[in-house]
Write a protein that holds these residues in place. Structure first.
Motif, short mmCIF file in Angstrom:
data_model
loop_
_atom_site.label_atom_id
_atom_site.label_comp_id
_atom_site.label_asym_id
_atom_site.label_seq_id
_atom_site.Cartn_x
_atom_site.Cartn_y
_atom_site.Cartn_z
N ASP A 55 75.34 68.66 -3.72
CA ASP A 55 74.47 69.11 -4.83
C ASP A 55 75.32 69.64 -5.99
O ASP A 55 75.04 69.35 -7.16
CB ASP A 55 73.53 70.22 -4.35
CG ASP A 55 72.51 69.74 -3.33
OD1 ASP A 55 72.13 68.56 -3.40
OD2 ASP A 55 72.10 70.55 -2.47
N ILE A 56 76.33 70.41 -5.66
CA ILE A 56 77.17 71.01 -6.70
C ILE A 56 77.93 69.92 -7.46
O ILE A 56 78.05 69.96 -8.69
CB ILE A 56 78.13 72.03 -6.07
CG1 ILE A 56 77.34 73.22 -5.51
CG2 ILE A 56 79.16 72.51 -7.09
CD1 ILE A 56 78.15 74.20 -4.69
N LYS A 88 80.97 92.23 -6.94
CA LYS A 88 80.07 91.14 -6.59
C LYS A 88 79.29 90.62 -7.81
O LYS A 88 79.07 89.42 -7.94
CB LYS A 88 79.11 91.58 -5.48
CG LYS A 88 79.75 91.64 -4.09
CD LYS A 88 78.73 92.02 -3.04
CE LYS A 88 79.36 92.01 -1.64
NZ LYS A 88 79.76 90.64 -1.21
N ALA A 89 78.88 91.55 -8.67
CA ALA A 89 78.15 91.14 -9.87
C ALA A 89 79.03 90.27 -10.76
O ALA A 89 78.60 89.21 -11.24
CB ALA A 89 77.66 92.38 -10.63
N ILE A 90 80.27 90.70 -10.98
CA ILE A 90 81.18 89.95 -11.85
C ILE A 90 81.53 88.60 -11.21
O ILE A 90 81.55 87.56 -11.88
CB ILE A 90 82.45 90.78 -12.13
CG1 ILE A 90 82.09 92.02 -12.96
CG2 ILE A 90 83.48 89.93 -12.88
CD1 ILE A 90 83.23 93.00 -13.14
N ASN A 95 81.54 82.61 -10.55
CA ASN A 95 81.26 81.49 -9.64
C ASN A 95 80.24 80.49 -10.19
O ASN A 95 79.86 79.55 -9.49
CB ASN A 95 80.75 82.02 -8.30
CG ASN A 95 81.85 82.71 -7.50
OD1 ASN A 95 83.02 82.39 -7.64
ND2 ASN A 95 81.46 83.67 -6.66
N GLN A 96 79.80 80.69 -11.40
CA GLN A 96 78.79 79.80 -11.96
C GLN A 96 79.28 78.35 -12.05
O GLN A 96 80.41 78.08 -12.44
CB GLN A 96 78.39 80.28 -13.36
CG GLN A 96 77.57 81.56 -13.37
CD GLN A 96 76.25 81.40 -12.64
OE1 GLN A 96 75.40 80.59 -12.99
NE2 GLN A 96 76.09 82.20 -11.58
N ILE A 97 78.40 77.42 -11.69
CA ILE A 97 78.71 76.00 -11.81
C ILE A 97 78.89 75.64 -13.28
O ILE A 97 79.79 74.88 -13.64
CB ILE A 97 77.59 75.14 -11.19
CG1 ILE A 97 77.44 75.45 -9.70
CG2 ILE A 97 77.85 73.66 -11.41
CD1 ILE A 97 76.19 74.83 -9.08
N GLU A 164 73.26 90.13 -8.54
CA GLU A 164 74.02 88.88 -8.50
C GLU A 164 73.20 87.72 -9.06
O GLU A 164 71.98 87.65 -8.84
CB GLU A 164 74.43 88.53 -7.06
CG GLU A 164 75.36 89.53 -6.40
CD GLU A 164 75.74 89.13 -4.98
OE1 GLU A 164 75.83 87.90 -4.73
OE2 GLU A 164 75.92 90.01 -4.13
N LEU A 165 73.89 86.81 -9.74
CA LEU A 165 73.29 85.56 -10.17
C LEU A 165 73.49 84.52 -9.07
O LEU A 165 74.51 84.53 -8.38
CB LEU A 165 73.94 85.05 -11.45
CG LEU A 165 73.86 85.92 -12.70
CD1 LEU A 165 74.58 85.22 -13.86
CD2 LEU A 165 72.41 86.20 -13.08
N SER A 166 72.51 83.63 -8.92
CA SER A 166 72.73 82.49 -8.03
C SER A 166 73.77 81.59 -8.68
O SER A 166 73.96 81.60 -9.90
CB SER A 166 71.42 81.72 -7.81
OG SER A 166 71.04 81.06 -9.00
#
Length: 597
Positions: A55-56, A88-90, A95-97, A164-166
């Motif tokens: 998917d990624i 974790k937030a940063i 880690n964003q695609i 956190e963002l997905s």
């Protein structure tokens, strides 16, 4: 916390007084059973919807094909957060695609020594991370505005320092912007995440629903906004700290209609003791600020009013002032049917009229009864004493035709379509509907209808795969419903004509009720005409009636009625794709807002 606890106790005591110990135990059992069922279903949903490596890879190929690659500036105010949550937030941003982002962090003069070192290290590690160290603590709005000063992206996104963002959060927003480059405000679904990283309490939201939004800040996370609009409205306002995002969005939606919803969970709200995600007791001042934000909205609105807090923290009731003293024409088709009840025989029409006359606090109404020369003589004599106008119709029973005939005789600015098998139980039912339907953007307003045993008969109509369904049919009236859907004003595609109010001018503009629907779906058809014409429809739970459902006519569908509705509205259903006030992640098999299995 004490106020919230007291409200819960009062609710349980109210149920106990009405239903006794067994009734209370059954209520608690049903609530517990539902929560456990949803918890299990969500874990299955997560497994099914987690992105794979394939998917990624696919998303990366999509990005290469896009014409637009908008830059997102993520605003993150920071103050005295634990190192592990901040990290974790940063990392969730890094880690964003989707790569075209900047993280604009404003530290609000934190006193924890680890904050500066973590932020400094990250700013050196990744040039997309910008950090401002404020010299004095100004609280969240001031810190957010400091971060806003260094924003260079076309869109901003808001991230709390412990959330956190997905991994696909920015990708999905960029994808939507490529489809709809006019988008000014985008929100998505969210869930909560605990200290161990376990996800729970998903919130699958409706598309833009203004009346729901005036009841609670449902858009919440993830919020993405066009930067130019945020700057135009002056950014965040510190007098609304605690509900600064609510105040922000209330002002944003006054500037644009280009509002989009992504029905995917793109944000994980950390549930720890100091977070609002942990419960209503965490930040009680936020609810006072939310009320202030709504009051400020009313000051800017064409429709003045006031804000009432409810027994549920963070849930509000916006009361609009009724303009003038308009005449309401109540149209009731009837055959004067009498039914058997535990208390004896009951003439439905007489009972309905009696409840209107005796219970209603709003008095400027007229009543038009439409019959087919079949109301018994003694009932006619009884209702004649109540200043009721009688319109007679010789044709075979056709609900739409009788409503249309009654509307021709109506003198009121507003029409209220009402079944004779209803009984008013809230004194300000007419005011509750009028304050909504007088707003020019609103087409149709419906009420909350209950069976005689207190269970829900109607609180809005959802259209799932072409099937009109009553939301929460048969549910306990004491239950707040999916994220308070049962207890707040909320938009739906349709409402039942058993109790439906609209402007007479709009009723005429839409050419009234379609007489090709003599029994069923005439109300759905009318509401769809209003929605297609650009109006929004609303159900208010503050207008409540008992509904002795279908007691005055036969139950069931006539042959061809469902096909007629779907043939007429097939193109519009395809245009909508899905019911905008539901969510594609929720089950289309039931209208109970349950997660699809």
């Amino acid at each position: 916390m004490q106020l919230h606890t007291n409200n819960k106790i009062q609710k349980l005591l109210r149920i106990y007084r009405r239903r006794g110990a067994l009734g209370l135990l059954n209520f608690l059992y049903q609530i517990t059973k539902s929560r456990l069922k949803n918890k299990i279903a969500y874990q299955k949903w997560i497994k099914k919807n987690t992105l794979t490596e394939q998917d990624i890879t696919s998303t990366c190929h999509q990005i290469e094909q896009w014409q637009l690659r908008p830059k997102f500036s993520i605003i993150m105010p920071v103050y005295n957060v634990e190192a592990k949550w901040l990290t974790k937030a940063i990392e969730s941003v890094r880690n964003q695609i989707y790569p075209n982002w900047e993280l604009c962090i404003a530290d609000d003069a934190s006193t924890y020594p680890h904050i500066r070192s973590i932020l400094t290290d990250y700013s050196k590690l990744d040039p997309r991370i910008k950090v401002i160290f404020r010299t004095e603590n100004g609280h969240i709005s001031t810190a957010s505005n400091s971060a806003l000063e260094v924003v260079t992206g076309e869109y901003i996104a808001l991230l709390d320092h412990d959330d956190e963002l997905s991994i696909d959060a920015l990708f999905e927003n960029a994808k939507l912007i490529n489809q709809y480059p006019e988008a000014d405000f985008i929100y998505s679904d969210e869930d909560k995440i605990d200290e161990n990283g376990s996800r729970f309490s998903p919130y699958f939201k409706p598309d833009w629903s203004p009346e729901y939004f005036y009841s609670c800040m449902y858009t919440c996370h993830l919020g993405v906004y066009r930067t130019s609009i945020i700057r135009e409205i002056g950014g965040f306002r510190s007098e609304y700290d605690g509900s600064q995002d609510y105040d922000l969005v209330l002002r944003v939606v006054e500037k644009t209609k280009n509002i989009y919803h992504i029905p995917k969970i793109l944000y994980h709200w950390r549930s720890i003791s100091v977070s609002a995600a942990s419960g209503s007791q965490a930040k009680p001042w936020a609810y006072t600020a939310g009320r202030k934000a709504l009051e400020s909205m009313l000051e800017r609105s064409l429709y003045s009013g006031r804000v009432e807090e409810t027994i549920n923290p963070g849930i509000y009731r916006v009361r609009r002032d009724i303009i003038g003293n308009p005449l309401v024409s109540i149209i009731i088709p009837s055959a004067g049917t009498t039914i058997k009840t535990p208390s004896g025989s009951l003439c439905l029409l007489e009972n309905c009229l009696r409840s209107i006359q005796q219970v209603s606090t709003y008095r400027n109404f007229e009543i038009i009864v439409v019959d087919g020369y079949d109301i018994p003589k003694e009932t006619l004599e009884t209702i004649a004493a109540g200043n009721v106008e009688l319109v007679r119709c010789a044709e075979p029973f056709n609900f739409s035709m009788r409503i249309n005939k009654g509307a021709v005789q109506a003198k009121g600015e507003f029409l209220l379509l009402l079944n004779d098998d209803t009984e008013v139980i809230t004194p300000d039912w007419l005011e509750s509907m009028l304050e909504l339907v007088q707003q020019i953007e609103i087409g149709v307003v419906g009420a909350k209808l209950l069976f005689p045993d207190g269970k829900i008969q109607h609180t809005g109509v959802l259209i799932l795969e072409g099937n009109p369904c009553h939301a929460f049919y048969g549910f306990d009236n004491e239950a707040s419903g999916y994220y308070c859907s049962n207890i707040v004003n909320r938009n739906y595609l349709a409402v039942t004509a058993a109790c439906l109010m609209m402007r007479k001018e709009l009723f005429q503009q839409l050419e009234g009720m379609d007489e090709h629907f003599p029994l069923n779906y005439n109300d759905v058809d009318l509401c769809l005409k209003a929605h297609q014409a650009g109006y929004r429809n609303v159900v208010t739970p503050y207008a409540q009636l008992i509904h002795y459902e279908s007691a005055s006519r036969q139950k069931g569908l006539k042959p061809g009625e469902w096909h007629l509705l779907n043939n007429k509205w097939n193109n519009y259903f395809e245009y909508l794709k899905t019911d905008p006030y539901y969510n594609i992640n929720l089950s289309s098999k039931t209208a109970n807002f349950e997660l699809s299995q």
